[in-house]
Design a protein around this motif. Sequence first.
Motif, PDB file in Angstrom:
ATOM      1  N   SER A 214      40.029  44.375  45.591  1.00 32.73           N
ATOM      2  CA  SER A 214      40.333  43.114  44.910  1.00 32.73           C
ATOM      3  C   SER A 214      41.235  43.338  43.716  1.00 32.73           C
ATOM      4  N   ALA A 218      45.025  41.946  43.094  1.00 35.44           N
ATOM      5  CA  ALA A 218      45.396  41.155  41.923  1.00 35.44           C
ATOM      6  C   ALA A 218      46.575  41.787  41.183  1.00 35.44           C
ATOM      7  N   ASP A 240      42.640  36.856  37.721  1.00 37.55           N
ATOM      8  CA  ASP A 240      41.705  37.529  38.628  1.00 37.55           C
ATOM      9  C   ASP A 240      41.280  38.884  38.074  1.00 37.55           C
TER      10      ASP A 240
END
Length: 290
Positions: A214, A218, A240
């Motif tokens: 993740s 980002a 994020d």
Amino acid sequence: MMLHKRPARPDAFVTKVAAEIAALRAAHERGEEPKITKAIWQDFKAAFSAAQHGRCGYCELPVVAGQHGDVEHFAPKAAVTEFVNWEAERGRETADLAKLTGRSPSKRLPAGYWWLAYDWTNYLLACAVCNSVWKGNLYPVKQPPVRGNPDEAQHETPLLLNPFGRRDPARHLRFGIDGSVEPLDQSDFGRETIRTCGLGRLALVQERNFSTTSAFGAVQQTRKELAAGVLPEDSEGLADLHRLGRLGAPFPGVVRAIIRQELGPLTWQQLDDLFGEAVVPVDLRRRQPA
């Protein structure tokens, strides 16, 4: 792994350990082996759990949510072990289990850091796997190590990163998109912390995978947005990253390290300021060397 602010030492702790410290020093002065008899530090586990948000100081996994956890002595209070042949003695992991077999440091020194047994600055909260399965009584320091002598040992430099220490783990650990970890720029501190505390163990790498994937996603989005002229405060990628690196997230220290290694000029404090009450202009379009 990330830095935390050490909790203040309670007056109750000072009162409880006074007699124990006096007994240890008296035994040392008599030429006897100091014996640690009372695990008083366990009574103050809540203070370190609160400071570390219930997570292990080494691997960042939740501690109090699924186990009792340990008040770990950063410098071992009794015997100290060392590897003579790392490759032969480091042990092997069992797939799909937090089991490590054949880990047997062949050098054992009976006199450890007994004078730090009741030292508040020598404590942190650790999970059982990091503390008991991997680290045990290992405590690598720059050579030559001094064990059992409080006057000389104060000049040692420990090679382990401490969540309450002076060195930012983000400057010594490099994380991959798959959750793997390696020393950043061949850092001795990173290398010894990884292999001593098992920060590269298979189950932990897999557990970090969602956060690292993740975070790198980002980062990629952030680069595209900034290249297109999007202001940092309007960047969804940066927003994020801020969400992933907050203290309530699964691996905030890992995410903050990724931010530093991938978006060089940006610090966590700048990012926190950017999406907090105070908006601070941040120019990320000119990346500087890490």
